[in-house]
Design an enzyme around this catalytic site. Structure first.
Site, PDB file in Angstrom:
ATOM      1  CE  LYS A   1      11.607  -3.440  -4.752  1.00  0.00           C
ATOM      2  NZ  LYS A   1      12.260  -4.571  -5.420  1.00  0.00           N
TER       3      LYS A   1
ATOM      4  CG  HIS B   1      18.440 -37.531  -3.633  1.00  0.00           C
ATOM      5  ND1 HIS B   1      18.749 -38.831  -3.314  1.00  0.00           N
ATOM      6  CD2 HIS B   1      19.624 -36.861  -3.688  1.00  0.00           C
ATOM      7  CE1 HIS B   1      20.059 -38.948  -3.144  1.00  0.00           C
ATOM      8  NE2 HIS B   1      20.613 -37.767  -3.378  1.00  0.00           N
TER       9      HIS B   1
ATOM     10  NE  ARG C   1       4.737   1.550   0.159  1.00  0.00           N
ATOM     11  CZ  ARG C   1       5.667   1.312   1.063  1.00  0.00           C
ATOM     12  NH1 ARG C   1       6.929   1.519   0.763  1.00  0.00           N
ATOM     13  NH2 ARG C   1       5.364   0.869   2.259  1.00  0.00           N
TER      14      ARG C   1
ATOM     15  CB  CYS D   1      -0.961   0.101   1.162  1.00  0.00           C
ATOM     16  SG  CYS D   1      -2.153  -1.230   1.240  1.00  0.00           S
TER      17      CYS D   1
ATOM     18  CD1 TRP E   1      -0.011  -6.287  -3.050  1.00  0.00           C
ATOM     19  CD2 TRP E   1      -0.265  -6.786  -0.890  1.00  0.00           C
ATOM     20  NE1 TRP E   1       0.320  -7.606  -2.883  1.00  0.00           N
ATOM     21  CE2 TRP E   1       0.172  -7.948  -1.569  1.00  0.00           C
ATOM     22  CE3 TRP E   1      -0.497  -6.872   0.483  1.00  0.00           C
ATOM     23  CZ2 TRP E   1       0.383  -9.163  -0.922  1.00  0.00           C
ATOM     24  CZ3 TRP E   1      -0.284  -8.081   1.118  1.00  0.00           C
ATOM     25  CH2 TRP E   1       0.154  -9.208   0.417  1.00  0.00           C
TER      26      TRP E   1
ATOM     27  CD  GLU F   1      16.939 -13.659  -6.648  1.00  0.00           C
ATOM     28  OE1 GLU F   1      16.316 -14.183  -5.719  1.00  0.00           O
ATOM     29  OE2 GLU F   1      16.664 -12.528  -7.078  1.00  0.00           O
TER      30      GLU F   1
ATOM     31  CG  ASN G   1       1.131   0.492   4.343  1.00  0.00           C
ATOM     32  OD1 ASN G   1       0.785  -0.665   4.134  1.00  0.00           O
ATOM     33  ND2 ASN G   1       2.391   0.886   4.347  1.00  0.00           N
ATOM     34  N   GLY G   2      -1.173  -1.128   6.394  1.00  0.00           N
ATOM     35  CA  GLY G   2      -0.932  -1.968   7.572  1.00  0.00           C
ATOM     36  C   GLY G   2      -2.129  -2.862   7.829  1.00  0.00           C
TER      37      GLY G   2
ATOM     38  CE  LYS H   1      13.734 -11.769  -8.959  1.00  0.00           C
ATOM     39  NZ  LYS H   1      14.350 -11.577  -7.684  1.00  0.00           N
TER      40      LYS H   1
ATOM     41  CD  GLU I   1       9.767 -11.853  -7.861  1.00  0.00           C
ATOM     42  OE1 GLU I   1       9.063 -11.465  -6.927  1.00  0.00           O
ATOM     43  OE2 GLU I   1      11.003 -11.692  -7.872  1.00  0.00           O
TER      44      GLU I   1
HETATM   45  O1  M6R Z   1      12.547  -5.621   1.144  1.00  0.00           O
HETATM   46  P1  M6R Z   1      12.997  -7.014   1.446  1.00  0.00           P
HETATM   47  O2  M6R Z   1      14.308  -7.341   0.863  1.00  0.00           O
HETATM   48  O3  M6R Z   1      12.955  -7.330   2.919  1.00  0.00           O
HETATM   49  O4  M6R Z   1      11.919  -7.934   0.739  1.00  0.00           O
HETATM   50  C1  M6R Z   1      11.953  -9.323   0.859  1.00  0.00           C
HETATM   51  C2  M6R Z   1      11.087  -9.979  -0.191  1.00  0.00           C
HETATM   52  O5  M6R Z   1       9.760  -9.576  -0.055  1.00  0.00           O
HETATM   53  C3  M6R Z   1      11.569  -9.660  -1.611  1.00  0.00           C
HETATM   54  O6  M6R Z   1      12.892 -10.023  -1.796  1.00  0.00           O
HETATM   55  C4  M6R Z   1      10.703 -10.400  -2.651  1.00  0.00           C
HETATM   56  O7  M6R Z   1      10.919 -11.767  -2.560  1.00  0.00           O
HETATM   57  C5  M6R Z   1      11.004  -9.883  -4.053  1.00  0.00           C
HETATM   58  N1  M6R Z   1       9.783  -9.694  -4.777  1.00  0.00           N
HETATM   59  C6  M6R Z   1      11.835 -10.807  -4.847  1.00  0.00           C
HETATM   60  O8  M6R Z   1      12.056 -10.371  -6.145  1.00  0.00           O
END
Ligand code: M6R
Length: 611
Positions: A606, A507, A27, A2, A73, A484, A99-100, A488, A491
């Site tokens: 984000k 395995h 956000r 948010c 969000w 990672e 927000n929260g 990527k 997501e």
């Molecule tokens: O702001 P942060 O690094 O604490 O965020 C952690 C995760 O939410 C963040 O890395 C998320 O997995 C990303 N979307 C990955 O690309």
């Protein structure tokens, strides 16, 4: 999650707020809304993105110079017009953006319902705005007192801005757990979830702390606690350029941020490597360094990509500093009654510095007496303020929801830490230390070289854009890189992808392999190269399609692969920084070719400031 923007000053509030919401859209982008004051108090809100709100409103609806705006969000209630913010209280006295999460909203709702309150949305926020109104009307008190009293009844997290119809020249902002920044201009104030909407107007900011309440008039700001204790506002100057938060000719923020990595890595080690390249100084760790050097155990915590960086950190710190390291998901650590010793060093890794699970884990570790350090990107965010010491990553603002340059900056800091501790503990010689430093300094140029393969990666992406599954394999440092790469891809392209240690494939996941399964093998020439060769053979024997990331000049894995992406030769200590770049580009191109919204993938935000 948010985004909040509010304005009180001499400009047209609508423009300031809508432009700000666009900057904060990373956000959350489930719905957007504004409330503008111009004689009357008008609320406009719409499901979808800020552009949907703009189309809904048409031309600027008012010349008013005070207002609030929100991009959502969703947590409580699906994304629709009713659940969109701002929310208005039943009798219309108050409008709020939030927000929260209000955790005790069910209890508060029942109490308000008993007093005749009715609700239009499924949100916790609507409960809060009605609680404020109820207290206001019952007590016949000022809006500020009503807000503060209501907040004492709330359990949970909030960053809020409130407008009272009866006091239309004032904004009331408050924070607990969810970030809020106030921009201080000349006769004007801005409020936002982070500084990105503010920076084009002023770089003088006040970061609100938990339990702060700001009462903002056009040319006057007062700050107090929820319990009515007066506070002295601390104005800080932000070092952030507008250019850094714009796309600068790139189609997407993600692509821009991938290409920025030679610079962001340089910025992260700049000033931390001595001029003669013989030493590393991490100023933020200066006071805790003696304890760090003697640490018996380091616990690295983070979420998502930051957790992957922590895994790379584990390999680095154990290999170069010989300190036992554990890596924990912050969300698990906080709830599983972990053993934390007083001489443990807990290092929290976070791009945003606001991730709720990571913050909660930090608090737990500090209560148990551990020293807690932060590796964060956003200056002034909550984690750096709640940790004993730390190191900023200096990657610059990361706007694309998929983290790219923040990951490589985090790994850069962890690499510097591992080298520094290795030297201080006499695990590595001065000669080796200097050699490793020069390896680190060579990384930006090597990444430039990898970026030249963009076209090759785009062509490979076109072949696999319709795949429904991907497997990513790597060993040692390349196992976290495999995780990672898979994250990527899933997501932003919504393709199911799994990262696996290459040797573990046999395995279980090997059962998945057939001629439709692309397998990305991260196989630069390191100590486990020979083993990975065998793993690639196992994939090929099952007709899997291999896309390999290899060291320039490789012949063995190259000859077995269907598609090859080369990266320059480098020492193992920095190879994860190089190997991740093609994976970022692969995910980017595949997502783009599938018509996905690369910068704002569905369901994500984000900065995850709720549990
Ligand atoms: O702001 P942060 O690094 O604490 O965020 C952690 C995760 O939410 C963040 O890395 C998320 O997995 C990303 N979307 C990955 O690309």
């Amino acid at each position: 999650m948010c985004g909040i923007v509010a304005y009180n000053g001499g400009r047209r509030a609508y423009e300031v707020i809508v432009n700000g919401l666009k900057r904060l859209e990373y956000r959350g982008y489930d719905s957007a809304g504004v409330c503008l004051v111009d004689g009357d108090v008008k609320v406009y809100k719409q499901k979808g993105k800020v552009s949907d709100l703009e189309s809904f409103i048409g031309s600027s609806p008012t010349d008013g110079s005070i207002g609030i705006g929100h991009t959502r969000w969703a947590t409580h209630g699906e994304p629709n017009n009713e659940n969109a913010h701002p929310h208005t209280s039943m009798n219309g006295h108050f409008v709020i953006i939030h927000n929260g999460i209000i955790e005790n909203y069910g209890h508060l709702k029942t109490r308000l319902e008993r007093r005749g309150y009715k609700f239009n949305s499924e949100t916790d926020t609507e409960i809060l705005v009605n609680l404020i109104e109820y207290i206001y009307l019952k007590g016949n008190i000022s809006a500020e007192i009503a807000v503060r009293l209501a907040l004492t009844k709330v359990v949970g997290a909030y960053g809020i801005v409130v407008i009272c119809r009866d006091e239309p020249g004032t904004l009331i902002a408050a924070r607990k757990g969810s970030p809020l920044v106030i921009g201080v201009g000349d006769g004007e104030y801005f409020v936002a979830s982070d500084a990105t909407p503010i920076i084009e107007y002023t770089n003088s900011v006040i970061f609100l702390n938990d339990n702060d309440v700001a009462i903002i008039k056009k040319d006057e700001l007062s700050l107090k606690t929820v319990m009515n204790e007066a506070l002295e506002p601390r104005i800080q100057t932000l070092d952030l350029d507008l250019e850094e938060i714009e796309k600068n000719g790139f189609d997407h923020f993600m692509l821009k941020e991938i290409y920025e990595q030679p610079r962001s890595i340089t910025d992260t080690f700049r000033g931390r490597i001595s001029a003669d390249h013989k030493n590393i100084h991490l100023g933020g760790l200066y006071q805790v360094l003696p304890r760090l050097v003697k640490a018996k155990r380091i616990v690295l915590i983070g979420c998502g990509t930051s957790w992957h960086a922590a895994l790379v950190g584990e390999y680095l710190l154990e290999e170069f500093a010989r300190i036992p390291v554990e890596v924990e998901y912050a969300s698990e650590f906080r709830y599983r009654n972990p053993i934390i010793n007083k001489d443990d060093i807990v290092i929290a890794i976070s791009q945003s510095g606001e991730t709720a699970d990571t913050l909660a884990a930090i608090r737990l570790a500090r209560e148990a007496g551990a020293i807690v350090l932060g590796i964060c990107n956003v200056v002034g965010s909550s984690i750096p303020r709640e940790t004993d010491a730390g190191v900023y990553t200096h990657a610059g603002p990361e706007i694309g929801v998929a983290s790219t340059k923040a990951f490589t900056a985090q790994v850069t800091v962890l690499t510097l830490m591992a080298m520094l501790l290795g030297r201080k503990r006499d695990i590595i010689s001065q000669a080796r230390y200097e050699k490793l430093i020069s390896e680190m300094m060579a990384v930006p140029n090597k990444i430039e070289k990898i970026l030249e393969s963009n076209e090759i990666i785009r062509e490979i992406s076109a072949i696999f854009k319709d795949s429904t599954n991907f497997l990513y394999l790597g060993r040692g440092y390349f196992f976290p890189v495999a995780l990672e790469g898979a994250l990527k891809l899933k997501e932003i392209s919504y393709i199911h992808a799994e990262g696996y240690p290459a040797a573990e494939m046999k395995h279980g996941p090997i059962a998945l392999i057939d001629e439709k399964m692309p397998v990305v093998v991260i196989a630069p020439q390191d100590s486990s190269y020979e083993k990975v060769v065998s793993n690639v053979q196992e994939v090929k024997a099952r007709k899997g399609v291999v896309i390999s990331i290899v060291t320039e000049g490789d012949t063995i894995i190259k000859s077995m692969s269907d598609h090859v992406i080369e990266i320059p030769k480098a020492s193992e200590i920095v190879e994860s920084l190089l190997a991740v770049i093609p994976l970022q580009l692969l995910a980017y191109h595949i997502a783009l070719m599938r018509g996905c919204d690369v910068d704002q993938p569905r369901n994500l935000a984000k900065s995850v400031t709720v549990e």
